[in-house]
Design a protein around this motif. Structure first.
Motif, PDB file in Angstrom:
ATOM      1  N   UNK A  48      -3.142  17.829   9.124  1.00 44.63           N
ATOM      2  CA  UNK A  48      -1.788  18.394   9.204  1.00 44.63           C
ATOM      3  C   UNK A  48      -0.832  17.673   8.257  1.00 44.63           C
ATOM      4  N   UNK A  49      -0.968  16.352   8.148  1.00 41.48           N
ATOM      5  CA  UNK A  49      -0.096  15.607   7.244  1.00 41.48           C
ATOM      6  C   UNK A  49      -0.272  16.074   5.802  1.00 41.48           C
TER       7      UNK A  49
ATOM      8  N   UNK B  84       2.176  15.324   2.883  1.00 40.58           N
ATOM      9  CA  UNK B  84       2.210  13.883   3.104  1.00 40.58           C
ATOM     10  C   UNK B  84       0.979  13.237   2.479  1.00 40.58           C
ATOM     11  N   UNK B  85       1.008  11.904   2.402  1.00 37.20           N
ATOM     12  CA  UNK B  85      -0.100  11.157   1.791  1.00 37.20           C
ATOM     13  C   UNK B  85      -0.552  10.052   2.746  1.00 37.20           C
TER      14      UNK B  85
ATOM     15  N   UNK C  96       0.848  -1.193   0.000  1.00 32.47           N
ATOM     16  CA  UNK C  96       0.000   0.000   0.000  1.00 32.47           C
ATOM     17  C   UNK C  96       0.884   1.244   0.000  1.00 32.47           C
ATOM     18  N   UNK C  97       0.766   2.076  -0.983  1.00 29.62           N
ATOM     19  CA  UNK C  97       1.520   3.321  -1.031  1.00 29.62           C
ATOM     20  C   UNK C  97       0.974   4.301   0.007  1.00 29.62           C
ATOM     21  N   UNK C  98       1.847   5.176   0.483  1.00 31.83           N
ATOM     22  CA  UNK C  98       1.397   6.230   1.383  1.00 31.83           C
ATOM     23  C   UNK C  98       1.911   6.067   2.792  1.00 31.83           C
ATOM     24  N   UNK C  99       1.539   7.041   3.634  1.00 30.53           N
ATOM     25  CA  UNK C  99       2.027   7.100   5.006  1.00 30.53           C
ATOM     26  C   UNK C  99       1.132   6.307   5.949  1.00 30.53           C
TER      27      UNK C  99
END
Length: 414
Positions: free
Chosen positions: A136-137, A142-143, A87-90
């Motif tokens: 905030x991310x 951010x993602x 899974x891509x992302x944070x």
């Protein structure tokens, strides 16, 4: 362990799952021994027999899985690493959280973003804090993509109430997050009739992957095996395929003898269900006694509702801790581990602030020193009243009472 062995910097790895401290179930050992001569490897993701057993286990808990939506790996960390890679992302997690979550994510070079939990329970982020963290991310470029949570929680030993879970899942779904529900401890509820546990997958069946480490209730931790149940629909199918790709690249297979034992345990024959119930009863009673001891000594702890541990906040004893040279959770871990003669993992290992004096205490070391002593706890109506268990609990009381008395002396001398 610490990043810097001489300092108190960020923790790279945490302590293992709390052991049950009990002898291996003889029937389970027999199944493993009978399969010890198997030379061929188990397929990546598990073979048909083990997958059928895992699906049956889920169905009995109201979590049926469509064909091609279940996989097993040698331990939950391997599954979380594969899911994070797929899974891509944070990644977002509660604060505090299970000690193995963050290392599994950071192994891939991904940061981990902690979200506070409400006062009444751990494992599930506060919904408003989750929304603010995601906002905030995104403002920082951010993602946010993945939220890991646990309704039955390590380290806090609490069970999130359904209304909190519903609000948090609603917030997560509104932000387009995929969820991983760590349900390792779901079968260890101390009061099955008085505690309501709902899986996030029951509320968001198309958006939740359930991960269960069998060391929570079914297998010894030295026999690593964990189950992932993927969502229905196209997203779940694609995620399952990507996770199998990662597990294949890692050659992350359940060992054949362990697979045989896991299949037997997941099918839940009477010897397994009886042992699980007995082990839960023992640890529930001992955890309740330990909770009474730490609260009486002036420390803070939520009443344990699941698992084999409790999470203790010694902030009220801060003056005494300072007098003993304890200024952070690592120093508190060192002090209590030495004085108690048992592991007392600092809260920093679970994502809590290093400056906050919290520890996770496990109940297994309180049961006795030999397999025979610990096995006797299974037969006792009141295992906490056995002499050796009583002595171990008295040691906890004595150590914490000593700190409380030190705190009172420190305050009176001011």
């Amino acid at each position: 362990m610490r990043t810097d062995p001489e300092g108190h910097g960020p923790v790279r790895f945490g302590p293992p799952l709390p052991d049950d401290g009990l002898p291996v179930l003889p029937e389970l050992a027999g199944v493993l021994a009978a399969a010890a001569s198997r030379a061929g490897p188990e397929p990546v993701g598990a073979g048909p027999a083990l997958l059928d057993a895992a699906r049956g286990y889920g169905e009995r808990r109201g979590l049926p899985a469509a064909p091609g939506r279940t996989a097993l790996a040698p331990g939950a960390p391997a599954l979380l690493t594969a899911l994070t890679a797929a899974l891509d992302g944070d990644v977002l997690v509660p604060r505090p959280c299970a000690a193995w979550w963050a290392p599994s994510v950071r192994l891939l070079g991904r940061p981990v973003f902690h979200v506070p939990t409400p006062a009444e329970s751990g494992g599930v982020p506060d919904p408003y804090a989750l929304l603010e963290t995601v906002r905030r991310m995104r403002a920082e470029g951010r993602a946010p993509r993945l939220l890991v949570l646990s309704v039955a929680d390590d380290p806090t030993a609490t069970v999130a109430p359904p209304e909190l879970l519903h609000e948090t899942l609603e917030a997560a779904a509104g932000e387009g997050l995929h969820l991983i529900s760590d349900e390792t401890w779901r079968d260890t509820l101390h009061d099955r009739h008085g505690t309501v546990l709902l899986s996030p997958a029951e509320m968001l069946p198309d958006r939740v992957t359930v991960v269960t480490d069998l060391a929570g209730s079914l297998l010894p931790p030295g026999w690593p095996a964990a189950v992932a149940r993927f969502p229905a629909g196209e997203e779940g199918r694609a995620l399952h395929a990507r996770v199998l790709d990662v597990l294949t690249a890692l050659d992350a297979r359940v060992a054949a003898p362990v697979a045989a034992a896991a299949g037997y345990a997941l099918s839940e024959p009477e010897p397994v269900t009886a042992r699980v119930a007995a082990a839960v009863r023992v640890h529930a009673r001992v955890a309740a006694a330990a909770h009474r001891a730490v609260v009486a000594a002036g420390a803070l702890a939520r009443p344990p509702q699941c698992g084999r541990h409790l999470y203790v906040d010694l902030s009220p004893l801060a003056p005494a801790l300072a007098a003993h040279g304890v200024g952070d959770a690592q120093e508190l871990e060192d002090l209590l581990t030495g004085r108690l003669g048992m592991p007392a993992a600092g809260g920093h290992r679970f994502g809590d602030d290093l400056e906050t004096p919290r520890v996770r205490l496990c109940t297994a070391p309180l049961l006795g020193d030999t397999p025979e002593e610990r096995a006797e706890c299974l037969e006792a109506d009141e295992p906490e009243e056995l002499p050796r268990v009583g002595r171990a609990l008295n040691r906890v009381t004595s150590v914490l009472d000593g700190l409380r008395d030190d705190a009172r002396r420190w305050e009176s001398s001011r």
